[in-house]
Write a protein that holds these residues in place. Structure first.
Motif, mmCIF file in Angstrom:
data_model
loop_
_atom_site.group_PDB
_atom_site.id
_atom_site.type_symbol
_atom_site.label_atom_id
_atom_site.label_comp_id
_atom_site.label_asym_id
_atom_site.label_seq_id
_atom_site.Cartn_x
_atom_site.Cartn_y
_atom_site.Cartn_z
ATOM 1 N N GLU A 177 -16.447 -47.385 -16.786
ATOM 2 C CA GLU A 177 -15.970 -46.866 -15.508
ATOM 3 C C GLU A 177 -14.457 -46.617 -15.591
ATOM 4 O OE1 GLU A 177 -14.817 -45.550 -12.134
ATOM 5 O OE2 GLU A 177 -16.972 -45.740 -12.500
ATOM 6 N N PRO A 178 -14.027 -45.348 -15.537
ATOM 7 C CA PRO A 178 -12.603 -45.028 -15.717
ATOM 8 C C PRO A 178 -11.664 -45.758 -14.765
ATOM 9 C CG PRO A 178 -13.933 -43.036 -15.782
ATOM 10 C CD PRO A 178 -14.842 -44.144 -15.360
ATOM 11 N N PHE A 179 -12.081 -45.975 -13.513
ATOM 12 C CA PHE A 179 -11.183 -46.577 -12.536
ATOM 13 C C PHE A 179 -10.999 -48.080 -12.728
ATOM 14 C CE2 PHE A 179 -12.049 -42.585 -10.257
ATOM 15 C CZ PHE A 179 -10.732 -42.195 -10.009
ATOM 16 N N LEU A 180 -11.668 -48.664 -13.729
ATOM 17 C CA LEU A 180 -11.377 -50.042 -14.108
ATOM 18 C C LEU A 180 -10.119 -50.132 -14.961
ATOM 19 C CD1 LEU A 180 -14.897 -51.538 -14.937
ATOM 20 C CD2 LEU A 180 -13.376 -52.220 -13.072
ATOM 21 N N HIS A 181 -9.696 -49.014 -15.557
ATOM 22 C CA HIS A 181 -8.485 -49.041 -16.377
ATOM 23 C C HIS A 181 -7.270 -49.181 -15.459
ATOM 24 C CE1 HIS A 181 -5.439 -48.148 -19.334
ATOM 25 N NE2 HIS A 181 -6.355 -48.051 -20.283
ATOM 26 N N PRO A 182 -6.417 -50.161 -15.712
ATOM 27 C CA PRO A 182 -5.275 -50.385 -14.818
ATOM 28 C C PRO A 182 -4.258 -49.241 -14.799
ATOM 29 C CG PRO A 182 -5.113 -51.778 -16.777
ATOM 30 C CD PRO A 182 -6.476 -51.169 -16.800
ATOM 31 N N ARG A 183 -4.293 -48.367 -15.813
ATOM 32 C CA ARG A 183 -3.334 -47.258 -15.870
ATOM 33 C C ARG A 183 -4.019 -45.900 -15.743
ATOM 34 N NH1 ARG A 183 1.435 -49.124 -18.199
ATOM 35 N NH2 ARG A 183 2.352 -47.253 -17.261
ATOM 36 N N ILE B 50 -20.819 -51.629 -13.064
ATOM 37 C CA ILE B 50 -22.178 -51.364 -12.599
ATOM 38 C C ILE B 50 -23.120 -51.386 -13.803
ATOM 39 C CG2 ILE B 50 -23.692 -49.708 -11.422
ATOM 40 C CD1 ILE B 50 -21.544 -50.974 -9.627
ATOM 41 N N ASN B 51 -24.357 -51.817 -13.582
ATOM 42 C CA ASN B 51 -25.353 -51.870 -14.651
ATOM 43 C C ASN B 51 -26.510 -50.940 -14.288
ATOM 44 O OD1 ASN B 51 -26.861 -52.554 -16.888
ATOM 45 N ND2 ASN B 51 -27.560 -54.518 -16.046
ATOM 46 N N GLN C 141 -30.924 -50.207 -6.424
ATOM 47 C CA GLN C 141 -31.899 -50.652 -7.430
ATOM 48 C C GLN C 141 -31.596 -50.019 -8.789
ATOM 49 O OE1 GLN C 141 -35.821 -49.067 -6.846
ATOM 50 N NE2 GLN C 141 -36.566 -49.832 -8.810
ATOM 51 N N THR C 142 -31.259 -48.736 -8.790
ATOM 52 C CA THR C 142 -31.047 -48.016 -10.056
ATOM 53 C C THR C 142 -29.644 -48.218 -10.617
ATOM 54 O OG1 THR C 142 -30.473 -46.048 -8.764
ATOM 55 C CG2 THR C 142 -32.750 -46.223 -9.551
ATOM 56 N N MET C 143 -28.680 -48.499 -9.750
ATOM 57 C CA MET C 143 -27.298 -48.757 -10.177
ATOM 58 C C MET C 143 -26.947 -50.162 -9.704
ATOM 59 S SD MET C 143 -25.612 -45.002 -9.315
ATOM 60 C CE MET C 143 -24.129 -45.253 -10.316
ATOM 61 N N ARG C 144 -27.365 -51.146 -10.477
ATOM 62 C CA ARG C 144 -27.247 -52.543 -10.059
ATOM 63 C C ARG C 144 -25.785 -52.968 -9.960
ATOM 64 N NH1 ARG C 144 -32.125 -53.908 -14.143
ATOM 65 N NH2 ARG C 144 -30.577 -53.020 -15.533
ATOM 66 N N GLY C 145 -25.414 -53.441 -8.745
ATOM 67 C CA GLY C 145 -24.041 -53.827 -8.481
ATOM 68 C C GLY C 145 -23.314 -52.845 -7.578
ATOM 69 N N GLN D 128 -17.625 -46.560 -6.857
ATOM 70 C CA GLN D 128 -17.462 -47.862 -6.214
ATOM 71 C C GLN D 128 -15.994 -48.211 -5.959
ATOM 72 O OE1 GLN D 128 -19.875 -49.829 -5.112
ATOM 73 N NE2 GLN D 128 -19.516 -51.980 -5.575
ATOM 74 N N LEU D 129 -15.116 -47.839 -6.886
ATOM 75 C CA LEU D 129 -13.704 -48.220 -6.794
ATOM 76 C C LEU D 129 -12.816 -47.126 -6.207
ATOM 77 C CD1 LEU D 129 -13.365 -49.939 -10.295
ATOM 78 C CD2 LEU D 129 -13.855 -51.022 -8.095
ATOM 79 N N LEU D 130 -13.410 -45.987 -5.889
ATOM 80 C CA LEU D 130 -12.630 -44.827 -5.442
ATOM 81 C C LEU D 130 -12.362 -44.917 -3.937
ATOM 82 C CD1 LEU D 130 -11.419 -42.180 -6.557
ATOM 83 C CD2 LEU D 130 -13.579 -41.052 -5.996
#
Length: 332
Positions: free
Chosen positions: A110-116, A66-67, A173-177, A138-140
């Motif tokens: 973003e912590p949940f992007l880490h595969p482990r 997210i941006n 708008q504020t958290m693009r993506g 987003q990933l939770l």
């Protein structure tokens, strides 16, 4: 004064929300163990220990999905990467042996992007430590939430969902993506799964920083999210120095107050580099590396101790990163 009192009120409300989750004497003990984190903010003091930090701030990754408009991560010049599980396990073992009770498992990504990431959470709980994890939500999804809840979280742990809008238009708008509906669904699913599994942890919170683009939505955010999670924060504007990091326009006022973060947290990047503060986006204040040094060596580093001395003596201008930083202030 009004903003400081508001933060105190939010802390009291959060403690009251957590008290409702207490089921046993063990839960009461875990709740009491949080006192060193809460009391300095209420009393305008600071945790001080020459031998160990109060908590570790570990960056699983500095990659994000997210941006956010208020985040300078995209301007960071640090290489992108993911912490190895072996380094993470070394840090957790060292922390447990050093008497550290908590890990902040997030920083500039973003912590949940880490595969482990779930293995990391499980390692924290095996060591008997608590964790704070901040996510954009987003990933939770329900699958990740179920696996997270099977890692053994309890009332000492936090999952905090960062939200910058209560309506779809402003949130996206504020958290693009971000997908507004997905975040709401993920939060609801996490709470439902926790109830289904008859667990009282982790404590699930949401946090809302007011910006010119979203401040009008704060009342609606509170109304909406208080129904979703254990506690919803609306804590006013975020650090201006953090948001403006890497930009040449605008000059912030000189710092006037000592920073509590220097005494509370040891911050470790994904590659093991230790820095003085979460405000250090580019790694300009690295003073050691956890691949070759233990927590005790890093915490007693002459560089870090020298910066603490400068803060104690209010010589903030001696540290370029601190001179115009507005984060973590407290008056001595």
């Amino acid at each position: 004064m009004a903003f400081r009192n508001m933060k105190k009120l939010e802390l009291i409300r959060a403690a009251a929300a957590e008290a409702k989750l207490v089921r046993s004497v063990g839960d009461l003990k875990r709740l009491a163990e949080k006192a060193p984190f809460f009391l300095p903010r209420l009393k305008r003091g600071c945790f001080r220990d020459a031998t160990r930090p109060l908590t570790l701030q570990i960056e699983p990754t500095n990659v994000c999905n997210i941006n956010c408009i208020c985040c300078p991560r995209a301007r960071s010049r640090r290489p992108k990467g993911f912490m190895s599980l072996s380094l993470f396990q070394r840090l957790i073992d060292d922390a447990a042996g050093s008497g550290i009770s908590r890990v902040h498992l997030y920083l500039h990504g973003e912590p949940f992007l880490h595969p482990r990431i779930l293995d990391m959470i499980a390692a924290i709980k095996r060591a008997g430590l608590g964790f704070n994890l901040v996510t954009n939500g987003q990933l939770l999804d329900s699958g990740i939430s179920e696996r997270l809840l099977k890692c053994g979280p309890d009332i000492s742990d936090y999952v905090v969902i960062s939200v910058l809008g209560s309506t779809k238009a402003v949130h996206e708008q504020t958290m693009r993506g971000i997908c507004h509906e997905r975040v709401l669904r993920n939060a609801a699913d996490l709470m439902a799964l926790r109830r289904k599994m008859n667990l009282n942890g982790p404590v699930v919170q949401s946090i809302f920083y007011t910006l010119p683009e979203n401040h009008h939505e704060a009342p609606l955010y509170l109304k909406q999210w208080k129904k979703l999670v254990d506690h919803a924060y609306c804590i006013g504007g975020m650090s201006q120095s953090f948001a403006a990091m890497g930009q040449s326009d605008g000059v912030l006022p000189l710092r006037r107050a000592t920073c509590r973060n220097l005494w509370q947290r040891l911050t470790i990047y994904w590659n093991g580099d230790a820095t003085i503060c979460c405000e250090d986006i580019d790694g300009t204040c690295v003073f050691g590396n956890a691949n070759t040094q233990c927590i005790g060596q890093l915490w007693t580093s002459p560089t870090l101790c020298g910066i603490k001395t400068a803060h104690s003596e209010k010589r903030f201008q001696d540290v370029e990163l601190c001179a115009r930083c507005d984060m973590g202030s407290w008056e001595q």
